[in-house]
Design an enzyme around this catalytic site. Structure first.
Site, PDB file in Angstrom:
ATOM      1  N   ASN A 189      42.792  39.440  40.798  1.00 44.96           N
ATOM      2  CA  ASN A 189      43.345  39.932  39.527  1.00 44.96           C
ATOM      3  C   ASN A 189      43.467  41.454  39.605  1.00 44.96           C
ATOM      4  O   ASN A 189      42.449  42.155  39.651  1.00 44.96           O
ATOM      5  CB  ASN A 189      42.422  39.508  38.381  1.00 44.96           C
ATOM      6  CG  ASN A 189      42.943  39.972  37.030  1.00 44.96           C
ATOM      7  OD1 ASN A 189      44.042  40.510  36.924  1.00 44.96           O
ATOM      8  ND2 ASN A 189      42.142  39.752  35.992  1.00 44.96           N
ATOM      9  N   LYS A 235      44.520  43.435  37.362  1.00 43.89           N
ATOM     10  CA  LYS A 235      44.311  44.072  36.051  1.00 43.89           C
ATOM     11  C   LYS A 235      45.343  45.190  35.884  1.00 43.89           C
ATOM     12  O   LYS A 235      46.496  45.010  36.258  1.00 43.89           O
ATOM     13  CB  LYS A 235      42.865  44.564  35.911  1.00 43.89           C
ATOM     14  CG  LYS A 235      41.869  43.430  36.214  1.00 43.89           C
ATOM     15  CD  LYS A 235      40.469  43.723  35.795  1.00 43.89           C
ATOM     16  CE  LYS A 235      39.572  42.531  36.100  1.00 43.89           C
ATOM     17  NZ  LYS A 235      38.254  42.631  35.542  1.00 43.89           N
ATOM     18  N   HIS A 271      41.884  35.693  29.487  1.00 46.90           N
ATOM     19  CA  HIS A 271      40.917  36.592  30.141  1.00 46.90           C
ATOM     20  C   HIS A 271      40.081  37.293  29.069  1.00 46.90           C
ATOM     21  O   HIS A 271      40.601  37.690  28.024  1.00 46.90           O
ATOM     22  CB  HIS A 271      41.641  37.623  31.018  1.00 46.90           C
ATOM     23  CG  HIS A 271      40.708  38.312  31.956  1.00 46.90           C
ATOM     24  ND1 HIS A 271      39.861  39.313  31.539  1.00 46.90           N
ATOM     25  CD2 HIS A 271      40.445  38.118  33.270  1.00 46.90           C
ATOM     26  CE1 HIS A 271      39.132  39.707  32.570  1.00 46.90           C
ATOM     27  NE2 HIS A 271      39.462  39.006  33.633  1.00 46.90           N
ATOM     28  N   GLU A 290      38.960  40.169  28.789  1.00 43.60           N
ATOM     29  CA  GLU A 290      39.388  41.525  28.414  1.00 43.60           C
ATOM     30  C   GLU A 290      40.467  41.453  27.327  1.00 43.60           C
ATOM     31  O   GLU A 290      40.555  42.320  26.463  1.00 43.60           O
ATOM     32  CB  GLU A 290      39.871  42.280  29.660  1.00 43.60           C
ATOM     33  CG  GLU A 290      38.675  42.705  30.506  1.00 43.60           C
ATOM     34  CD  GLU A 290      38.957  42.885  31.988  1.00 43.60           C
ATOM     35  OE1 GLU A 290      40.131  42.916  32.391  1.00 43.60           O
ATOM     36  OE2 GLU A 290      37.974  42.990  32.755  1.00 43.60           O
ATOM     37  N   GLU A 299      34.239  32.797  34.071  1.00 43.91           N
ATOM     38  CA  GLU A 299      33.916  34.222  34.248  1.00 43.91           C
ATOM     39  C   GLU A 299      32.976  34.659  33.128  1.00 43.91           C
ATOM     40  O   GLU A 299      33.432  34.983  32.015  1.00 43.91           O
ATOM     41  CB  GLU A 299      35.189  35.069  34.150  1.00 43.91           C
ATOM     42  CG  GLU A 299      36.165  34.869  35.267  1.00 43.91           C
ATOM     43  CD  GLU A 299      37.042  36.111  35.467  1.00 43.91           C
ATOM     44  OE1 GLU A 299      37.029  36.659  36.574  1.00 43.91           O
ATOM     45  OE2 GLU A 299      37.715  36.543  34.512  1.00 43.91           O
ATOM     46  N   GLY A 313      32.664  43.156  36.302  1.00 43.89           N
ATOM     47  CA  GLY A 313      32.609  44.595  36.588  1.00 43.89           C
ATOM     48  C   GLY A 313      31.245  45.229  36.419  1.00 43.89           C
ATOM     49  O   GLY A 313      31.128  46.447  36.330  1.00 43.89           O
ATOM     50  N   SER A 315      32.024  40.117  39.383  1.00 40.22           N
ATOM     51  CA  SER A 315      31.250  40.919  40.347  1.00 40.22           C
ATOM     52  C   SER A 315      31.155  40.286  41.741  1.00 40.22           C
ATOM     53  O   SER A 315      30.114  40.372  42.402  1.00 40.22           O
ATOM     54  CB  SER A 315      29.853  41.232  39.796  1.00 40.22           C
ATOM     55  OG  SER A 315      29.982  42.110  38.696  1.00 40.22           O
ATOM     56  N   GLY A 337      37.493  43.726  40.968  1.00 39.07           N
ATOM     57  CA  GLY A 337      37.293  45.008  41.654  1.00 39.07           C
ATOM     58  C   GLY A 337      37.368  44.952  43.174  1.00 39.07           C
ATOM     59  O   GLY A 337      37.947  45.839  43.805  1.00 39.07           O
TER      60      GLY A 337
HETATM   61  P1  13P Z   1      35.239  41.932  38.772  1.00 40.91           P
HETATM   62  O1  13P Z   1      35.373  41.173  40.080  1.00 40.91           O
HETATM   63  O2  13P Z   1      35.650  43.370  38.895  1.00 40.91           O
HETATM   64  O3  13P Z   1      33.896  41.727  38.159  1.00 40.91           O
HETATM   65  O4  13P Z   1      36.317  41.290  37.765  1.00 40.91           O
HETATM   66  C1  13P Z   1      36.386  39.915  37.630  1.00 40.91           C
HETATM   67  C2  13P Z   1      37.554  39.586  36.797  1.00 40.91           C
HETATM   68  O5  13P Z   1      37.626  39.953  35.633  1.00 40.91           O
HETATM   69  C3  13P Z   1      38.632  38.832  37.419  1.00 40.91           C
HETATM   70  O6  13P Z   1      39.519  38.333  36.467  1.00 40.91           O
END
Ligand code: 13P
Length: 246
Positions: free
Chosen positions: A8, A10, A93, A95, A165, A171, A211, A233
Site C-alpha cells: 500500500n 498510501k 482502510h 486511515e 490490520e 506504522g 508494521s 512502510g
Molecule cells: P505499515 O506497514 O506501515 O504499518 O502500514 C500497514 C498498512 O496500513 C497497510 O495498509
C-alpha cells in the site's frame, strides 16, 4: 496456493518517483512466485498501466466513491478506476475510517459498487488499541464484517480479500503475536461462516497488515489461515519489499 504480497503506497511517491521505483523493483522480483499487488494513488494509474502490463503485478486503487457519478468533487468512481486498468480497490482502510469518517454503511456501498464493475476488493478491518484493551476485538470485527458484507451473495466472496490490520499496529512497530493473529483469523472465518457458509469461510483469503518488516514478515506468512501480507512502510525500500515478495 500462492501467497499475496500487497504493497500500500498510501500518499507516498510522485508518479515519476514511482516510475523510478519500478526500474529498480521489477528486475528484483523477476522469478518471484507471489501474487504481488500495489495499492496506488490514482495519479499513478497511467504509469502503472503501461509499466505493469507485461508483468504479473496487479494494481489497485486505495479507495473509490460510494456514489455512482455526479457532483462529488475530489472523488473517483468505480468505473473510472476500472477504465484505468485497475484490478481492484482497497476499501475501509482505517486511515480513511478515521480521517474521512468512513462509515460501515458507506464501506458496504463501496463494496457493492466495486463488485458491480468487476473490481476485486481488499476489505480492511481491525480494532483500535482501546477496543483491544477492553477485549472487544471479536465484537468490533463482527460489526465491521456484518455491515460491510451485507446484501452480498456468497459467490461474490471470491472477489473479496479480507485484510486484518489492527489499527494500533499500523506504522507503530508493534504487532500482535502470531498466536493472537491465528486466533483472530479463526474468529474472522467464523464470522464469515455465520453470515454465509463454512465452505466460503474456509475459502476466503485473509491477509495480515501492520508494521511488517523485512525482518519480521516470516513469522506472519507462516500463520495458519493467513494467505498473505499487506505492507505499508516496508515497501518504501525497494530491496526490502522485493525480498518480502521473494
Ligand atoms: P505499515 O506497514 O506501515 O504499518 O502500514 C500497514 C498498512 O496500513 C497497510 O495498509
Amino acid at each position: 496456493m500462492k501467497k499475496f504480497v500487497v504493497g500500500n503506497f498510501k500518499m507516498n511517491t510522485t508518479p515519476s518517483e514511482f516510475n523510478v521505483y519500478l526500474d529498480e523493483f521489477l528486475p528484483r522480483i523477476k522469478d518471484c512466485k507471489a501474487n504481488i499487488m500495489f495499492c496506488l494513488p490514482a495519479t499513478h494509474f497511467c504509469v502503472a498501466k503501461s509499466r505493469l502490463e507485461a508483468t504479473n503485478i496487479k494494481f489497485l486503487a486505495q479507495n473509490i466513491s460510494s456514489e455512482e457519478k455526479g457532483a462529488f468533487t475530489g472523488e473517483i468512481s468505480n468505473v473510472m478506476v476500472k477504465d484505468c486498468g485497475a484490478y481492484g480497490t482497497l476499501i475501509g482502510h482505517s486511515e480513511l475510517r478515521k480521517r474521512l469518517k468512513e462509515t460501515p454503511e458507506s464501506i458496504n456501498q463501496k463494496i457493492i459498487r466495486a463488485l458491480a464493475v468487476n473490481l476485486k476488493v481488499i476489505l480492511c478491518i481491525g480494532e483500535t488499541k482501546y477496543e483491544r484493551s477492553t477485549k472487544k476485538t471479536k465484537l468490533v470485527l463482527k460489526r465491521q464484517l456484518d455491515t460491510a458484507l451485507k446484501g452480498l451473495y456468497e459467490n461474490e466472496l471470491k472477489n473479496i480479500i479480507i485484510a486484518y490490520e489492527p489499527v494500533w499496529a499500523i506504522g507503530t512497530g508493534k504487532t500482535p503475536t502470531a498466536k493472537e493473529i491465528e486466533n483472530t483469523v479463526c474468529d474472522i472465518r467464523s464470522i464469515i461462516a455465520e453470515n454465509f457458509t463454512v465452505r466460503s469461510s474456509e475459502k476466503i483469503n485473509i491477509l495480515y497488515g501492520g508494521s511488517i518488516t523485512e525482518s519480521n514478515f516470516g513469522q506472519f506468512v507462516k500463520i495458519k489461515g493467513i494467505n498473505g501480507l499487506l505492507v505499508g512502510g516496508a515497501k518504501k525500500k525497494k530491496k526490502s519489499f522485493a525480498n518480502i515478495c521473494k
